[in-house]
Scaffold this motif. Structure first.
Motif, short mmCIF file in Angstrom:
data_model
loop_
_atom_site.label_atom_id
_atom_site.label_comp_id
_atom_site.label_asym_id
_atom_site.label_seq_id
_atom_site.Cartn_x
_atom_site.Cartn_y
_atom_site.Cartn_z
N TRP A 114 1.90 -15.25 10.52
CA TRP A 114 2.86 -14.84 11.55
C TRP A 114 3.54 -13.51 11.23
N THR A 115 2.88 -12.67 10.45
CA THR A 115 3.51 -11.41 10.00
C THR A 115 2.96 -10.16 10.68
N ALA A 116 2.25 -10.32 11.78
CA ALA A 116 1.70 -9.15 12.46
C ALA A 116 2.83 -8.24 12.97
N VAL A 117 2.64 -6.94 12.85
CA VAL A 117 3.62 -5.96 13.35
C VAL A 117 2.98 -5.24 14.53
N VAL A 118 3.55 -5.42 15.70
CA VAL A 118 2.99 -4.80 16.92
C VAL A 118 3.98 -3.81 17.52
N LEU A 135 7.71 2.93 4.97
CA LEU A 135 6.53 2.09 4.82
C LEU A 135 5.85 1.91 6.18
N PRO A 136 4.60 1.44 6.18
CA PRO A 136 3.95 1.16 7.46
C PRO A 136 4.43 -0.14 8.11
N VAL A 137 5.33 -0.85 7.45
CA VAL A 137 5.89 -2.10 7.95
C VAL A 137 7.41 -2.06 7.79
#
Length: 255
Positions: free
Chosen positions: A251-255, A15-17
């Protein structure tokens, strides 16, 4: 801080996350505290070798006495020597001590709450997380990278003495297992109501360690099994967990 001051080790997926509830738990805390960090993606197959090479401590010991390495892990290069941490709750406690918000009401886990948070973690681990494999094992397998699928199948089949496909419950047994998990969520909803909590989080409008624990699990449901687990969970308790997820999105940003 520069973008390399804090390095967060997470597990990639197709997945992208990411989808690990334990790594999501820490990512929520990092984002809530507005810390600048970069993610280093480490496949499960490589966790032990990568952690050993970086000096990150093991999280436990295997039955044969060898160290067991798991993610999440974190390297904080703002200290000298750098802080090397593993295991989600100790990482969050470290972040709380080191990057304390001046506004005490925004604390993730004040010291006086640790016993209660430990009880909460125990409930989630034993009444929910430990019950998931029989209804999510194939979903978990399919979301892993190709290399990690091989690793996951080998170690899980060795632990259970059967093929992954035979671990998965079907029919009535599957529905009974989901009912057991639903009961654990019912208890959480009742306790939150009895405690007079306003809003969808455990301590009101601000994030707590309990919210990170449960939030990581909800995110795992949504990404690992959107067509079964998340459909079920989001409908339980009059949609409470769907509303909780909506609050957590910040608060779920993926960096």
């Amino acid at each position: 801080m520069t973008t390399t001051d804090i390095i967060f080790l997470d597990i990639p997926a197709v997945l992208p996350v990411p989808f690990s509830p334990n790594t999501w738990k820490v990512r929520l805390a990092l984002n809530y505290k507005k810390l600048t960090y970069v993610t280093r993606w480490v496949e499960t197959t490589d966790i032990a070798s990568v952690c050993t090479s970086l000096g990150i401590p093991p999280t436990s010991t295997l039955p044969d006495g060898t160290p067991k390495y798991t993610l999440p892990a974190l390297i904080d290069n703002t200290t000298s020597p750098p802080a090397l941490l593993s295991d989600s709750t100790p990482i969050i406690e470290y972040l709380e001590r080191t990057y304390r918000d001046p506004d005490s009401s925004r604390a993730l886990c004040v010291p006086a709450s640790r016993a209660l948070h430990a009880l909460f973690e125990y409930h989630v681990a034993h009444s929910i997380t430990a019950q998931l494999l029989p209804v999510m094992v194939m979903h978990m397998h399919d979301k892993k990278t190709p290399r990690d699928r091989v690793h996951f199948r080998k170690r899980t089949e060795a632990a259970f003495g059967k093929k992954l496909e035979d671990i998965e419950l079907r029919g009535k047994e599957r529905e009974e297992q989901w009912k057991k998990i639903e009961g654990a969520f019912d208890l959480l909803a009742r306790l939150m109501k009895a405690g007079g909590t306003t809003g969808e989080l455990f301590t009101g409008s601000n994030l707590s360690l309990a919210d990170c624990i449960l939030g990581g699990l909800l995110l795992a449901f949504r990404y690992i099994s959107p067509d079964e687990a998340w459909i079920k969970v989001s409908a339980w308790n009059d949609g409470k967990w769907m509303r909780c997820m909506a609050v957590l999105e910040e608060w779920t940003a993926v960096v």
